[in-house]
Design a protein around this motif. Structure first.
Motif, PDB file in Angstrom:
ATOM      1  N   SER A 340       0.873  -1.481   0.072  1.00 10.30           N
ATOM      2  CA  SER A 340       0.013   0.099  -0.001  1.00 10.30           C
ATOM      3  C   SER A 340       0.737   1.265   0.062  1.00 10.30           C
ATOM      4  O   SER A 340       1.928   1.281   0.786  1.00 10.30           O
ATOM      5  CB  SER A 340      -0.834  -0.101   1.265  1.00 10.30           C
ATOM      6  OG  SER A 340      -1.602   1.237   1.405  1.00 10.30           O
ATOM      7  N   ALA A 341       0.385   2.252  -0.862  1.00 11.96           N
ATOM      8  CA  ALA A 341       1.109   3.610  -0.715  1.00 11.96           C
ATOM      9  C   ALA A 341       1.092   4.308   0.666  1.00 11.96           C
ATOM     10  O   ALA A 341       2.090   4.940   0.825  1.00 11.96           O
ATOM     11  CB  ALA A 341       0.598   4.167  -1.816  1.00 11.96           C
ATOM     12  N   ALA A 342       0.148   3.860   1.331  1.00 15.51           N
ATOM     13  CA  ALA A 342       0.141   4.652   2.655  1.00 15.51           C
ATOM     14  C   ALA A 342       1.327   4.045   3.621  1.00 15.51           C
ATOM     15  O   ALA A 342       1.532   4.670   4.860  1.00 15.51           O
ATOM     16  CB  ALA A 342      -1.076   4.566   3.398  1.00 15.51           C
ATOM     17  N   VAL A 343       1.590   2.455   3.481  1.00 13.29           N
ATOM     18  CA  VAL A 343       2.508   1.750   4.406  1.00 13.29           C
ATOM     19  C   VAL A 343       3.775   1.680   3.634  1.00 13.29           C
ATOM     20  O   VAL A 343       3.884   1.016   2.679  1.00 13.29           O
ATOM     21  CB  VAL A 343       1.558   0.304   4.515  1.00 13.29           C
ATOM     22  CG1 VAL A 343       2.729  -0.496   5.477  1.00 13.29           C
ATOM     23  CG2 VAL A 343       0.171   0.665   5.268  1.00 13.29           C
ATOM     24  N   GLN A 344       4.690   2.269   4.367  1.00 12.60           N
ATOM     25  CA  GLN A 344       6.042   2.345   3.827  1.00 12.60           C
ATOM     26  C   GLN A 344       6.994   1.457   4.772  1.00 12.60           C
ATOM     27  O   GLN A 344       6.677   1.625   5.904  1.00 12.60           O
ATOM     28  CB  GLN A 344       6.666   3.578   3.457  1.00 12.60           C
ATOM     29  CG  GLN A 344       5.904   4.274   2.233  1.00 12.60           C
ATOM     30  CD  GLN A 344       6.484   5.699   1.821  1.00 12.60           C
ATOM     31  OE1 GLN A 344       7.165   6.311   2.382  1.00 12.60           O
ATOM     32  NE2 GLN A 344       6.047   6.218   0.620  1.00 12.60           N
ATOM     33  N   ALA A 345       8.031   0.904   4.296  1.00 13.33           N
ATOM     34  CA  ALA A 345       9.126   0.403   5.058  1.00 13.33           C
ATOM     35  C   ALA A 345       9.651   1.451   5.771  1.00 13.33           C
ATOM     36  O   ALA A 345       9.931   2.700   5.249  1.00 13.33           O
ATOM     37  CB  ALA A 345       9.988  -0.239   4.309  1.00 13.33           C
ATOM     38  N   PRO A 346      10.191   1.394   7.096  1.00 11.14           N
ATOM     39  CA  PRO A 346      10.962   2.391   7.748  1.00 11.14           C
ATOM     40  C   PRO A 346      12.159   2.736   7.067  1.00 11.14           C
ATOM     41  O   PRO A 346      12.894   1.888   6.287  1.00 11.14           O
ATOM     42  CB  PRO A 346      11.234   1.669   9.082  1.00 11.14           C
ATOM     43  CG  PRO A 346      11.032   0.329   8.728  1.00 11.14           C
ATOM     44  CD  PRO A 346      10.277   0.027   7.698  1.00 11.14           C
TER      45      PRO A 346
END
Length: 609
Positions: A340-346
């Protein structure tokens, strides 16, 4: 367990990332191979996992990211390239120095030498080791902390068959004890021989994650390598007879016109066909071929498998017959789930390497682990003694100058130059042979390491200054006999001046080498004190003045709330005279500038990422 989640390297100048959303696991008790052609992002993935490069994603080592592991050397052992050690250092000396960096006892060096089969080569210098022995020493460095996880970048690259077999056995034995092993390789056959699980990457993206059985079934097939001056005719005959008998035989022509590879047949069948048709055969051998090797390199014209199917692009995976597809659970290729574009890896921040656990012990072993230190000390003593004998011939040179071996022609005495060179090598050698930060090329500027280097270099400078005076006095007594002079009345001031000059030169060389990351910069900083700074200050001091610092100790006594004994006034006055000397002022100013520059570069490097 090692878990790499969403590893994505930073973009450079608009180019695609070297690693793009790479996720995989390496289980304990199993050797995992990270397979891919050169330039596929294998090494970049390892550097992201070890937080050596900026990017996005996270890697868990038994549930913790690396920057939260208290003792990284006891959790992760890393082998990235060759041993970054001084070529004149012995194998045992290198490991003992790294023991102090890892915080383990020095006896661990002999233990790992035994583990890697270098018992009898502990006193051999690194520069004389063969490639196989060098790779064993690199593995010993990774095993010093008895880590649970081993991360190795192409450990068998360039090794002969015997050394490669030994390396595979070492990796399997570590995994058999419950450890996790992850290594990279561009060779599918090497991955199948060594690993229990194979993770294939291409262009920084995951292609497949398979057990070695599935990998061998879908990627590797037996073949017959045939070399004949009539290879084209033989290939035509074999293909025609296979079609006539309805057998799945595939003939692939190699880069050489006399070499072919036959899949789905055997040496006996190919030999019978060649005999029946009277075709000479120069080579007939069973091999293992790769059904989907990396894209061929035009410079590589020796492997007959270069004509087979290449790696697919990022848009699809590969099945058992080399066709591209979307990937399924049946063929061992995991389906990629959209992020998801809203969930990015740290974000992965490039963190500075940790300094040694025992910095003073590390610095002592680093300094005296090579012949350079003893050679510099010996040369300084010989030069000082020779100059002292020459200066004492006419009897007009003051005795302190004679004992120091400091003729007026030289900007600095040999002792100060030697101390400055030793200080410059303290950081200069670290940047040339970065044992603390393998694969990074730099040395961490940490306070503990800096203080240790300052303390050790200052102590060695004081020892060198004392030895110079003692050796000079003994040389004068031996050559001329008797005592040349008694103790001068200003002996305290002379001793402080001599000590401050030696220590100051050592620190100036150390700080300058730490700023510019080269030994020559440290030596230049030492020479700049008498050559540039002293004439400048002497020109400034010629200006008329009506003020004097006489009586400063008494005024400081009145100002201080704590009363010190009157004997301390002599020490304070001697210190003031030392600082007021042009060389003392120049050295103090140089050290102040170097300290500020060192702190500035350290803070700038810390906040960069």
């Amino acid at each position: 367990m090692l878990q790499a989640i969403g590893l994505t390297s930073a973009r450079h100048r608009g180019l695609p990332p070297a690693v793009d959303d790479l996720t995989f696991e390496a289980e304990p008790g199993c050797v995992t191979a990270l397979l891919g052609p050169t330039g596929s992002g294998k090494t970049s993935a390892l550097r992201l996992m070890l937080e050596l490069e900026p990017g996005r994603g996270i890697t868990y080592f038994r549930g913790r990211p690396l920057h939260r592991v208290t003792h990284p050397a006891r959790e992760v052992g890393v082998l990235l390239g060759d041993v970054p050690g001084h070529p004149a250092r012995t194998a045992r000396g290198q490991l003992r120095m790294l023991c102090a960096a890892a915080g383990v006892p020095a006896s661990r060096a002999d233990e790992v030498l035994h583990e890697v089969g270098l018992d009898g080569l502990g006193d051999q210098r690194i520069g004389t080791l063969s490639l196989g022995m060098d790779r064993r020493l690199a593995l010993a460095s990774a095993l010093l902390g008895d880590p649970h996880t081993l991360i190795l970048d192409e450990p068998a690259d360039g090794l002969v068959a015997r050394e490669a077999d030994w390396m595979r056995e070492m990796l399997r034995s570590h995994a058999a004890r419950g450890g996790t092993v992850l290594f990279t390789t561009p060779d599918p056959k090497e991955a199948a021989r060594t690993a229990g699980r194979v993770v294939t990457v291409e262009a920084g993206r995951l292609v497949s994650d398979q057990s070695v059985g599935d990998f061998s079934r879908t990627r590797l097939r037996p073949r017959v390598a045939v070399r004949s001056p009539h290879a084209a005719r033989l290939a035509s005959i074999v293909s025609r007879e296979a079609r006539a008998s309805r057998r799945p035989v595939e003939v692939v022509t190699g880069a050489s016109s006399s070499l072919i590879s036959v899949y789905g047949s055997s040496c006996a069948e190919i030999g019978d066909v060649a005999f029946r048709h009277g075709l000479p055969v120069h080579l007939l051998a069973d091999e293992v071929g790769d059904t989907c090797p990396p894209r061929p390199d035009p410079a590589d014209a020796s492997d007959p498998s270069t004509a087979t199917t290449a790696f697919p692009g990022a848009g699809g995976d590969v099945d058992a017959e080399g066709a591209t597809g979307g990937g399924s659970a049946e063929d061992g290729v995991p389906q990629r789930e959209g992020r998801s574009a809203a969930v990015q890896a740290p974000p992965i921040r490039r963190r500075p390497a940790r300094g040694p656990m025992r910095p003073v012990r590390y610095e002592l072993r680093r300094l005296f682990g090579v012949r350079t230190t003893t050679m510099i000390i010996f040369a300084t003593l010989v030069a000082s003694a020779a100059v002292s004998v020459l200066l004492a011939r006419d009897g007009r040179t003051p005795i302190p100058q004679v004992l120091a071996g400091w003729p007026s022609l030289l900007p600095l005495p040999p002792a100060a130059l030697g101390a400055g060179l030793l200080g410059a090598l303290s950081f200069g050698d670290e940047f040339r042979y970065p044992a603390l930060a393998a694969g990074r090329g730099t040395v961490p500027r940490r306070l503990g390491l800096l203080l240790a280097k300052l303390a050790v270099s200052g102590g060695v400078a004081l020892l060198l200054a004392l030895l110079v005076v003692a050796v000079s006095a003994e040389s004068l007594r031996l050559v001329y006999g008797g005592d040349l002079a008694g103790i001068p009345p200003n002996a305290l001031s002379l001793v402080m001046s001599w000590a401050c000059l030696s220590v100051g030169c050592a620190w100036a060389g150390l700080l300058a080498a730490g700023i510019f990351r080269v030994t020559a910069a440290g030596v230049a900083a030492v020479l700049a004190v008498p050559v540039l700074m002293v004439p400048l200050l002497q020109a400034v001091s010629k200006a008329p003045t009506t003020r004097s610092v006489n009586g400063l100790p008494g005024r400081l006594r009145e100002l201080a709330w704590l009363r010190w004994p009157h004997e301390a006034d002599g020490w304070l006055a001697a210190g003031v005279r030392v600082v007021a000397h042009p060389v003392g002022v120049a050295l103090a100013l140089s050290l102040s500038v170097l300290v500020c520059a060192y702190l500035f570069t350290s803070l700038r490097g810390r906040v960069r990422w």
